[in-house]
Design a protein around this motif. Structure first.
Motif, PDB file in Angstrom:
ATOM      1  N   TRP A 196      11.804   1.551  15.984  1.00 48.66           N
ATOM      2  CA  TRP A 196      12.548   0.395  15.481  1.00 48.66           C
ATOM      3  C   TRP A 196      13.846   0.162  16.262  1.00 48.66           C
ATOM      4  CZ3 TRP A 196      10.554  -3.355  12.978  1.00 48.66           C
ATOM      5  CH2 TRP A 196      11.325  -4.237  12.198  1.00 48.66           C
ATOM      6  N   ARG A 203      12.466  -5.031  19.975  1.00 51.98           N
ATOM      7  CA  ARG A 203      11.659  -4.998  18.751  1.00 51.98           C
ATOM      8  C   ARG A 203      10.574  -6.078  18.758  1.00 51.98           C
ATOM      9  NH1 ARG A 203      15.524  -4.762  13.658  1.00 51.98           N
ATOM     10  NH2 ARG A 203      16.096  -2.755  14.609  1.00 51.98           N
ATOM     11  N   LEU A 207       6.414  -5.709  18.522  1.00 48.50           N
ATOM     12  CA  LEU A 207       5.654  -6.416  17.486  1.00 48.50           C
ATOM     13  C   LEU A 207       4.643  -7.377  18.120  1.00 48.50           C
ATOM     14  CD1 LEU A 207       8.597  -7.191  15.003  1.00 48.50           C
ATOM     15  CD2 LEU A 207       6.758  -5.520  14.649  1.00 48.50           C
ATOM     16  N   PHE A 210       1.583  -5.351  19.264  1.00 40.68           N
ATOM     17  CA  PHE A 210       0.753  -5.022  18.098  1.00 40.68           C
ATOM     18  C   PHE A 210      -0.022  -6.249  17.624  1.00 40.68           C
ATOM     19  CE2 PHE A 210       0.443  -5.034  13.376  1.00 40.68           C
ATOM     20  CZ  PHE A 210      -0.530  -4.051  13.246  1.00 40.68           C
ATOM     21  N   ASP A 211       0.666  -7.369  17.561  1.00 39.49           N
ATOM     22  CA  ASP A 211       0.037  -8.593  17.066  1.00 39.49           C
ATOM     23  C   ASP A 211      -1.133  -9.037  17.951  1.00 39.49           C
ATOM     24  OD1 ASP A 211       0.013 -10.684  15.106  1.00 39.49           O
ATOM     25  OD2 ASP A 211       0.818 -12.039  16.613  1.00 39.49           O
ATOM     26  N   LYS A 218      -6.054  -2.823  11.903  1.00 38.26           N
ATOM     27  CA  LYS A 218      -5.000  -2.245  12.731  1.00 38.26           C
ATOM     28  C   LYS A 218      -3.791  -1.970  11.858  1.00 38.26           C
ATOM     29  CE  LYS A 218      -3.422  -6.744  14.445  1.00 38.26           C
ATOM     30  NZ  LYS A 218      -3.075  -7.579  15.620  1.00 38.26           N
ATOM     31  N   THR A 219      -3.060  -0.910  12.226  1.00 37.28           N
ATOM     32  CA  THR A 219      -1.906  -0.459  11.449  1.00 37.28           C
ATOM     33  C   THR A 219      -0.736  -0.246  12.392  1.00 37.28           C
ATOM     34  OG1 THR A 219      -3.375   0.731   9.928  1.00 37.28           O
ATOM     35  CG2 THR A 219      -1.053   1.332   9.869  1.00 37.28           C
ATOM     36  N   LEU A 220       0.402  -0.799  12.012  1.00 39.33           N
ATOM     37  CA  LEU A 220       1.644  -0.585  12.759  1.00 39.33           C
ATOM     38  C   LEU A 220       2.470   0.476  12.056  1.00 39.33           C
ATOM     39  CD1 LEU A 220       3.800  -1.646  14.910  1.00 39.33           C
ATOM     40  CD2 LEU A 220       4.633  -3.085  13.041  1.00 39.33           C
ATOM     41  N   HIS A 221       2.943   1.478  12.799  1.00 39.66           N
ATOM     42  CA  HIS A 221       3.898   2.445  12.271  1.00 39.66           C
ATOM     43  C   HIS A 221       5.201   2.292  13.047  1.00 39.66           C
ATOM     44  CE1 HIS A 221       0.822   5.486  10.407  1.00 39.66           C
ATOM     45  NE2 HIS A 221       0.749   4.286   9.889  1.00 39.66           N
ATOM     46  N   ALA A 222       6.229   1.795  12.369  1.00 37.39           N
ATOM     47  CA  ALA A 222       7.543   1.644  13.011  1.00 37.39           C
ATOM     48  C   ALA A 222       8.503   2.620  12.371  1.00 37.39           C
ATOM     49  CB  ALA A 222       8.055   0.216  12.833  1.00 37.39           C
ATOM     50  N   ASN A 223       9.143   3.443  13.185  1.00 36.41           N
ATOM     51  CA  ASN A 223      10.106   4.425  12.683  1.00 36.41           C
ATOM     52  C   ASN A 223      11.488   4.177  13.272  1.00 36.41           C
ATOM     53  OD1 ASN A 223       8.638   6.689  11.071  1.00 36.41           O
ATOM     54  ND2 ASN A 223       7.286   6.273  12.805  1.00 36.41           N
TER      55      ASN A 223
ATOM     56  N   TRP B 196       0.240  -7.483   7.180  1.00 33.30           N
ATOM     57  CA  TRP B 196       0.506  -8.284   8.382  1.00 33.30           C
ATOM     58  C   TRP B 196       0.072  -9.738   8.205  1.00 33.30           C
ATOM     59  CZ3 TRP B 196       3.862  -7.196  11.814  1.00 33.30           C
ATOM     60  CH2 TRP B 196       3.830  -7.748  13.105  1.00 33.30           C
ATOM     61  N   LYS B 218      13.518   5.858   8.095  1.00 30.23           N
ATOM     62  CA  LYS B 218      12.655   4.916   7.395  1.00 30.23           C
ATOM     63  C   LYS B 218      11.464   4.582   8.288  1.00 30.23           C
ATOM     64  CE  LYS B 218      15.452   0.882   8.684  1.00 30.23           C
ATOM     65  NZ  LYS B 218      16.141  -0.352   8.253  1.00 30.23           N
ATOM     66  N   LEU B 220       8.039   1.922   8.645  1.00 30.63           N
ATOM     67  CA  LEU B 220       7.301   0.719   8.246  1.00 30.63           C
ATOM     68  C   LEU B 220       5.821   0.940   8.503  1.00 30.63           C
ATOM     69  CD1 LEU B 220       7.308  -2.441   7.608  1.00 30.63           C
ATOM     70  CD2 LEU B 220       7.350  -2.733  10.091  1.00 30.63           C
ATOM     71  N   ALA B 222       2.600  -1.417   8.572  1.00 28.64           N
ATOM     72  CA  ALA B 222       2.062  -2.782   8.470  1.00 28.64           C
ATOM     73  C   ALA B 222       0.567  -2.730   8.742  1.00 28.64           C
ATOM     74  CB  ALA B 222       2.748  -3.693   9.477  1.00 28.64           C
ATOM     75  N   ASN B 223      -0.210  -3.252   7.819  1.00 31.05           N
ATOM     76  CA  ASN B 223      -1.666  -3.270   7.980  1.00 31.05           C
ATOM     77  C   ASN B 223      -2.188  -4.699   7.982  1.00 31.05           C
ATOM     78  OD1 ASN B 223      -2.857  -0.370   7.771  1.00 31.05           O
ATOM     79  ND2 ASN B 223      -1.254  -0.439   6.196  1.00 31.05           N
TER      80      ASN B 223
END
Lengths: 254, 254
Positions: A196, A203, A207, A210-211, A218-223, B196, B218, B220, B222-223
Motif C-alpha cells: 500500500w 498505488r 491496482l 490487478f484490475d 482473483k484476489t488482491l492482498h494489499a498490505n 471488486w 492493515k 486489504l 479485494a475479491n
C-alpha cells in the motif's frame, strides 16, 4: 527439446532437493521426502538481482512442500544467479544503479529491462516445464501453478498468458505498463500482492495491473509497508491458494 | 452497569452455546467445549436485516471456536432479530425497500440509517463487553477482537475507535462517508474485505475507507464478485488474523 539432467541431490528441512539443468538453464527442484506417486508442480520465479536459492525462494519452497506436498521448481533468470550477463544486462544494471544513486524513479528502467528479460525467459520456462513433466512424479497431466513477485511477475505474466498448462498463479509488486495487455489474456485464478505504501510502484499502478487480469476468480492482498516489506504471512496465503486451486498431494498434511 | 444473565445453554457442532441478555439486549456466546482457563474473546457484529443467529454468524463462530479456541459473542443490533423496531427503523427500512424497487442507489440510505443505528449500538456493545469480561473464562485482561462486515462495520468502526480493549478488527463492505473520520482514529491491526465488483459500493469508496485507518498493520482483501459474493475463505483468513493478533487459546488446535 532439451531433457532434464539432475546434477546433484541432497535433503534438508524435510525437503528433497535436486539441482538440474535444462539446456544451459540451471534450476532446483524441491520435493517432499515422502512424496505421493504424483503431486502438483509449482513453478517459482525469483525477483530482480536475486537467484534460484535466494532465502525468499527456499523459504517459500519449504512452505509449499511441507504444507501442500507440492513439487517446486525455480530456475535462474537470464543474467541472474549462475548465468552470464550480456552486455545489455550490464548496461541496464548500471543504469538502474545510477538512477537509484541519483534518487530518480527506478520504474521505467525496471519495466523496460524486465520486459526484455521476459522475452528471453519465457521460452526457457516452457522448455523447463516440458522437461519437468517427463518426470514420473510430476507427469504431463498434473496441475501446475506459477508463483512469482517483482521480476517473477514480469516474467510470469507473459508466461501464464500463453501457457495453458498453468492453471493458477500468484503475482504482484510490478507495474502495469508492459504487463496489463498480457494480463488481459489471463483467465485462471490469481492471487495478487501489492504494498500500500510502495515507494516505487504508485498505488494506482498496482491496482490497475490487478484490475487487468481477466480471471473470474482473483484476489488482491494489499498490505501497509514499503516495497520490500511484504508480510511473511502472504507466503502462507499463497500456499493455501495453491492448495485450493491445484489440490494438495495425497501425502500432504493439509 | 448491567450484569450478564444466561437464559439457555446447549451444545452443537463442537461448540458450547449460551444465550444471554445484558439489560434488554439479547446475545449469544459460543465457546469451545473443552475451554482453556482463559481464552480471547471475539465480538461479532451482524449485517443489516439479519440477526445474531444468521448462518454467516454461526458459520464464522464455528471457525473461530474450532480453529482459534476463542469465545465469540454476537448481540442483536437495535431493530434487528428479537428486538423491537422504532418508528424511525420502520421508516428507513421502508425507504430502503422503495429505493431498491425503484432501482435507485441504496448507499445514501444505508449510510444514514447505519450511522443512526451505530449511535444506539455502541453503548450496548460497551455494556456487553463489560458484562462478558465479568465471566471468569474471559476476564478483564484478556485480548478482545471485533469482526463485522456491512452494518457490522458501520457499528464496529465507531466502537473500535473509542474502545481500547479491542486490539484487532476485521471490517469491510461499507462506505467511507460516515466512517472515514472515525477510522482515522483507529490504530490497531485491521483486515478489511471489499468486493471488486460491488454493485452498491464504488471501488474508490471502499479503497478510501481502507486507506483511512491509521493502523500501522492493515491488510486489504479485494475479491472479484458482487456485494454478497464474499468468498468463504475470507472467514478462514479472519480466523488466522485473530490468531496472529490475539493469540490462540491454550486448548486450541492451531
Amino acid at each position: 527439446m532439451y531433457s532434464l539432467q539432475f546434477t546433484s541431490e541432497s535433503s534438508s528441512n524435510g525437503m528433497r532437493e535436486r539441482d538440474f539443468t535444462v539446456g544451459e538453464v540451471p534450476g532446483v527442484l524441491w520435493s517432499p521426502l515422502t512424496a505421493a506417486d504424483r503431486a502438483p508442480l509449482v513453478l517459482m520465479g525469483h525477483g530482480g538481482g536475486t537467484h534460484k536459492r535466494w532465502p525468499a525462494m527456499t523459504g517459500r519452497a519449504q512452505r509449499l512442500v511441507a504444507d501442500g506436498g507440492f513439487h517446486v521448481a525455480v530456475i535462474d533468470a537470464p543474467g541472474h544467479g549462475d548465468r552470464p550477463r550480456t552486455a545489455y544486462d550490464e548496461q541496464e544494471i548500471a543504469e538502474l544503479y545510477r538512477a537509484r544513486a541519483a534518487g530518480e524513479p527506478e520504474g521505467p528502467i525496471v519495466v523496460r529491462y524486465n520486459a526484455q528479460l521476459a522475452e528471453r525467459a519465457v521460452p526457457e520456462w516452457l522448455a523447463t516445464l516440458d522437461a519437468l513433466q517427463e518426470l514420473p512424479e510430476i507427469g504431463t497431466d498434473g496441475p501446475v501453478g506459477y508463483f512469482g513477485l517483482n521480476m517473477g511477475t514480469a516474467i510470469g505474466v507473459p508466461l501464464v498468458a500463453i501457457e495453458p498448462r498453468i492453471t493458477a498463479a500468484v503475482f504482484g509488486l510490478h507495474w502495469p505498463d508492459a504487463l496489463a495487455e498480457k494480463a488481459r489474456r489471463i483467465t485462471v485464478p490469481i492471487e495478487f500482492d501489492m504494498q500500500w505504501d510502495d515507494e516505487h510502484i504508485p498505488r494506482e499502478s498496482a491496482l490497475a495491473l490487478f484490475d487487468a487480469f481477466a480471471s473470474k476468480e482473483k484476489t488482491l492482498h494489499a498490505n501497509t509497508g514499503a516495497h520490500k516489506e511484504l508480510p511473511r504471512f502472504e507466503a502462507d496465503s499463497a500456499v493455501r491458494f495453491f492448495v485450493r486451486h491445484l489440490g494438495a498431494s495425497v501425502a500432504a498434511p493439509v
